[in-house]
Design a protein around this motif. Structure first.
Motif, PDB file in Angstrom:
ATOM      1  N   MET A   1       0.773   9.654   8.457  1.00 23.07           N
ATOM      2  CA  MET A   1       1.255   8.982   7.249  1.00 23.07           C
ATOM      3  C   MET A   1       0.982   9.825   6.010  1.00 23.07           C
ATOM      4  O   MET A   1       1.784   9.855   5.071  1.00 23.07           O
ATOM      5  CB  MET A   1       0.623   7.592   7.139  1.00 23.07           C
ATOM      6  CG  MET A   1       1.123   6.630   8.217  1.00 23.07           C
ATOM      7  SD  MET A   1       0.423   4.951   8.121  1.00 23.07           S
ATOM      8  CE  MET A   1       1.230   4.326   6.633  1.00 23.07           C
ATOM      9  N   ASP A   2      -0.154  10.533   6.004  1.00 18.76           N
ATOM     10  CA  ASP A   2      -0.417  11.482   4.916  1.00 18.76           C
ATOM     11  C   ASP A   2       0.675  12.547   4.851  1.00 18.76           C
ATOM     12  O   ASP A   2       1.183  12.890   3.770  1.00 18.76           O
ATOM     13  CB  ASP A   2      -1.768  12.171   5.121  1.00 18.76           C
ATOM     14  CG  ASP A   2      -2.959  11.261   4.846  1.00 18.76           C
ATOM     15  OD1 ASP A   2      -2.771  10.219   4.192  1.00 18.76           O
ATOM     16  OD2 ASP A   2      -4.071  11.602   5.298  1.00 18.76           O
ATOM     17  N   ALA A   3       1.041  13.071   6.022  1.00 18.18           N
ATOM     18  CA  ALA A   3       1.977  14.192   6.088  1.00 18.18           C
ATOM     19  C   ALA A   3       3.365  13.820   5.589  1.00 18.18           C
ATOM     20  O   ALA A   3       4.069  14.666   5.014  1.00 18.18           O
ATOM     21  CB  ALA A   3       2.061  14.723   7.517  1.00 18.18           C
ATOM     22  N   VAL A   4       3.790  12.575   5.807  1.00 19.87           N
ATOM     23  CA  VAL A   4       5.150  12.176   5.410  1.00 19.87           C
ATOM     24  C   VAL A   4       5.170  11.385   4.105  1.00 19.87           C
ATOM     25  O   VAL A   4       6.230  10.917   3.666  1.00 19.87           O
ATOM     26  CB  VAL A   4       5.829  11.354   6.532  1.00 19.87           C
ATOM     27  CG1 VAL A   4       5.889  12.157   7.816  1.00 19.87           C
ATOM     28  CG2 VAL A   4       5.131  10.009   6.745  1.00 19.87           C
ATOM     29  N   GLY A   5       3.993  11.252   3.471  1.00 19.49           N
ATOM     30  CA  GLY A   5       3.928  10.525   2.208  1.00 19.49           C
ATOM     31  C   GLY A   5       4.161   9.043   2.351  1.00 19.49           C
ATOM     32  O   GLY A   5       4.670   8.384   1.423  1.00 19.49           O
ATOM     33  N   ALA A   6       3.788   8.478   3.459  1.00 20.73           N
ATOM     34  CA  ALA A   6       4.124   7.084   3.764  1.00 20.73           C
ATOM     35  C   ALA A   6       3.343   6.073   2.939  1.00 20.73           C
ATOM     36  O   ALA A   6       3.674   4.882   2.955  1.00 20.73           O
ATOM     37  CB  ALA A   6       3.894   6.810   5.252  1.00 20.73           C
ATOM     38  N   TRP A   7       2.310   6.524   2.240  1.00 22.84           N
ATOM     39  CA  TRP A   7       1.524   5.572   1.440  1.00 22.84           C
ATOM     40  C   TRP A   7       2.255   5.197   0.146  1.00 22.84           C
ATOM     41  O   TRP A   7       1.979   4.155  -0.458  1.00 22.84           O
ATOM     42  CB  TRP A   7       0.157   6.183   1.097  1.00 22.84           C
ATOM     43  CG  TRP A   7      -0.591   6.639   2.302  1.00 22.84           C
ATOM     44  CD1 TRP A   7      -0.787   7.926   2.687  1.00 22.84           C
ATOM     45  CD2 TRP A   7      -1.218   5.824   3.292  1.00 22.84           C
ATOM     46  NE1 TRP A   7      -1.516   7.974   3.865  1.00 22.84           N
ATOM     47  CE2 TRP A   7      -1.796   6.691   4.257  1.00 22.84           C
ATOM     48  CE3 TRP A   7      -1.356   4.446   3.470  1.00 22.84           C
ATOM     49  CZ2 TRP A   7      -2.487   6.234   5.363  1.00 22.84           C
ATOM     50  CZ3 TRP A   7      -2.049   3.983   4.579  1.00 22.84           C
ATOM     51  CH2 TRP A   7      -2.606   4.873   5.512  1.00 22.84           C
ATOM     52  N   ASP A   8       3.170   6.035  -0.256  1.00 24.04           N
ATOM     53  CA  ASP A   8       3.917   5.792  -1.488  1.00 24.04           C
ATOM     54  C   ASP A   8       5.140   4.911  -1.179  1.00 24.04           C
ATOM     55  O   ASP A   8       5.944   5.243  -0.304  1.00 24.04           O
ATOM     56  CB  ASP A   8       4.371   7.126  -2.086  1.00 24.04           C
ATOM     57  CG  ASP A   8       5.082   6.950  -3.406  1.00 24.04           C
ATOM     58  OD1 ASP A   8       6.301   6.692  -3.385  1.00 24.04           O
ATOM     59  OD2 ASP A   8       4.403   7.065  -4.450  1.00 24.04           O
ATOM     60  N   ASP A   9       5.276   3.795  -1.902  1.00 26.62           N
ATOM     61  CA  ASP A   9       6.345   2.845  -1.602  1.00 26.62           C
ATOM     62  C   ASP A   9       7.728   3.476  -1.730  1.00 26.62           C
ATOM     63  O   ASP A   9       8.610   3.248  -0.887  1.00 26.62           O
ATOM     64  CB  ASP A   9       6.260   1.628  -2.535  1.00 26.62           C
ATOM     65  CG  ASP A   9       5.008   0.795  -2.281  1.00 26.62           C
ATOM     66  OD1 ASP A   9       4.371   1.019  -1.245  1.00 26.62           O
ATOM     67  OD2 ASP A   9       4.687  -0.064  -3.122  1.00 26.62           O
ATOM     68  N   ALA A  10       7.924   4.292  -2.771  1.00 28.91           N
ATOM     69  CA  ALA A  10       9.236   4.898  -2.967  1.00 28.91           C
ATOM     70  C   ALA A  10       9.570   5.909  -1.871  1.00 28.91           C
ATOM     71  O   ALA A  10      10.695   5.940  -1.344  1.00 28.91           O
ATOM     72  CB  ALA A  10       9.289   5.576  -4.345  1.00 28.91           C
ATOM     73  N   VAL A  11       8.587   6.742  -1.525  1.00 27.43           N
ATOM     74  CA  VAL A  11       8.799   7.727  -0.453  1.00 27.43           C
ATOM     75  C   VAL A  11       9.052   7.009   0.868  1.00 27.43           C
ATOM     76  O   VAL A  11       9.921   7.408   1.660  1.00 27.43           O
ATOM     77  CB  VAL A  11       7.585   8.677  -0.339  1.00 27.43           C
ATOM     78  CG1 VAL A  11       7.729   9.588   0.874  1.00 27.43           C
ATOM     79  CG2 VAL A  11       7.435   9.499  -1.608  1.00 27.43           C
ATOM     80  N   TRP A  12       8.293   5.963   1.117  1.00 24.36           N
ATOM     81  CA  TRP A  12       8.462   5.199   2.362  1.00 24.36           C
ATOM     82  C   TRP A  12       9.886   4.630   2.457  1.00 24.36           C
ATOM     83  O   TRP A  12      10.519   4.718   3.508  1.00 24.36           O
ATOM     84  CB  TRP A  12       7.440   4.060   2.404  1.00 24.36           C
ATOM     85  CG  TRP A  12       7.562   3.161   3.603  1.00 24.36           C
ATOM     86  CD1 TRP A  12       8.032   1.885   3.637  1.00 24.36           C
ATOM     87  CD2 TRP A  12       7.198   3.468   4.946  1.00 24.36           C
ATOM     88  NE1 TRP A  12       7.980   1.374   4.913  1.00 24.36           N
ATOM     89  CE2 TRP A  12       7.471   2.331   5.742  1.00 24.36           C
ATOM     90  CE3 TRP A  12       6.660   4.601   5.560  1.00 24.36           C
ATOM     91  CZ2 TRP A  12       7.224   2.277   7.112  1.00 24.36           C
ATOM     92  CZ3 TRP A  12       6.409   4.560   6.932  1.00 24.36           C
ATOM     93  CH2 TRP A  12       6.695   3.408   7.691  1.00 24.36           C
TER      94      TRP A  12
END
Length: 402
Positions: free
Chosen positions: A313-324
């Protein structure tokens, strides 16, 4: 060569006199065990523990044909009882061989602890190895090393799984070797848990009085190719996973958590895990699991998938709502699918650990709920590719599959 187990218990037996523990309370019927003693072809008695004549009679045998009695325990071992008519007990010096008039040959095996192990070869060529409580061979190389795997090995599997690992590493125990657990005391788990734990080590236990034929095949379930161990925090899931491989040499321990600079509490956790692992295991600190699963090699113990997911999740930026919302969800699902496909295709033995979450408080943040949901999906997908799935609750392993 026939072997009758007059007893299969620890020196104090099971149940231990006056002990109120759960294991002793459950040790009734076939689970009750006298101190371990072995009768070989009615001619050789290994270990002279209390009540041998009665134990032999109960098993349908007599001690009148015994020509040699050998002791394996340390000199300060359990009390001895000398039935009338038996020859005086003795001990073979380490490395020496004794030929009996019955046609049996006995060689004393040096141990890494007090006591003596015995390798017995029968007139028919069958070979067994018997080790005393807490004993493991001191050396399995050179001129004293066994040329072929033993047909039968009897040892303290529960307290010395490393002894079984050493024997496997040296080729003294193979897939066809019958491994019997003896010296079972109140440290062993009560009930079916004992047999489940032994099966994971490729071993079995039998009741007192059982007669086995050395070299005869006995089915013991193979360690499943893929196992997933689930559990909550401090449930004992990592201990359970390690236990499933501790009787096997050359395990690769895959630590997905890595190191965290300046975090002494995390360092203490890592040290605890490291100290618990056998010295023969090799550690890889990585979250790049797909190449490891694709490669040939010894068993993998992956601890744990929840930390792998954090890294992904760090690698794909999944913590950020917009990126997700944009492409993080798709990128993470692709990584998860790649891992699951690698598990499906792997030829290695794999034991993986993961946290079981979502049964308690709902996370307060969207990213926390996202992690909880994705871990649930990952666990379900990974479990679908495993032959064996366990849920550990309060240190107790519950089989969900296999």
């Amino acid at each position: 060569m026939e072997l009758t187990l007059l007893g299969t218990g620890a020196p104090d037996g099971l149940p231990r006199h006056g002990c109120p523990c759960a294991a002793c309370a459950a040790a009734t019927g076939d689970a009750a065990r006298a101190a371990t003693a072995l009768l070989v072809d009615g001619a050789l008695l290994l270990d002279l523990t209390p009540g041998p004549a009665f134990a032999a009679a109960r098993a349908g045998h007599s001690l009148t044909g015994v020509r040699q009695v050998l002791l394996s325990h340390p000199h300060d071992g359990p009390p001895l009882e000398y039935p009338a008519g038996l020859p005086a007990p003795g001990r073979v010096p380490d490395g020496r061989e004794l030929a009996l008039i019955s046609g049996h040959r006995v060689r004393a095996v040096a141990l890494d602890s007090p006591g003596t192990g015995y390798e017995v070869t029968g007139p028919d060529g069958g070979r067994l190895l018997y080790l005393p409580p807490d004993g493991a061979p001191a050396g399995l190389t050179g001129p004293t090393a066994p040329a072929l795997p033993y047909d039968l090995v009897l040892l303290d599997v529960v307290r010395r799984p490393d002894a079984l690992a050493r024997l496997r590493a040296a080729g003294a125990v193979s897939a066809t070797t019958d491994v019997l657990a003896v010296h079972l005391g109140h440290e062993v788990p009560p009930g079916p848990e004992l047999h489940r734990r032994l099966a994971a080590a490729g071993a079995r236990a039998v009741p007192d009085g059982t007669t086995v034929t050395v070299g005869e095949y006995h089915f013991v379930p193979d360690l499943p190719r893929r196992t997933l161990v689930l559990g909550g925090a401090r449930s004992g899931k990592s201990v359970e996973a390690e236990r499933r491989l501790e009787a096997f040499p050359e395990v690769v321990y895959v630590a997905t958590g890595g190191t965290r600079e300046g975090d002494p509490e995390w360092a203490a956790r890592v040290a605890l895990h490291r100290d618990r692992r056998p010295g023969s295991w090799r550690t890889e600190e990585t979250c790049d699991l797909v190449p490891l699963l694709a490669a040939e090699g010894p068993p993998l113990l992956i601890d744990c998938l929840s930390l792998w997911l954090t890294d992904a999740m760090d690698a794909v930026g999944a913590w950020d709502d917009a990126v997700w919302a944009a492409d993080g969800r798709t990128a993470l699902r692709e990584r998860t699918a790649e891992l699951v496909a690698a598990v499906r295709a792997t030829r290695r033995t794999v034991v993986a650990v993961s946290n079981e979450v979502g049964s308690g408080v709902v996370p307060a943040t969207a990213s926390g709920r996202r992690y909880r949901d994705e871990l649930g999906r990952l666990n379900a997908a990974f479990a679908a590719e495993c032959e064996h799935v366990l849920l550990v609750v309060a240190g107790q392993a519950l089989a969900l599959r296999g």
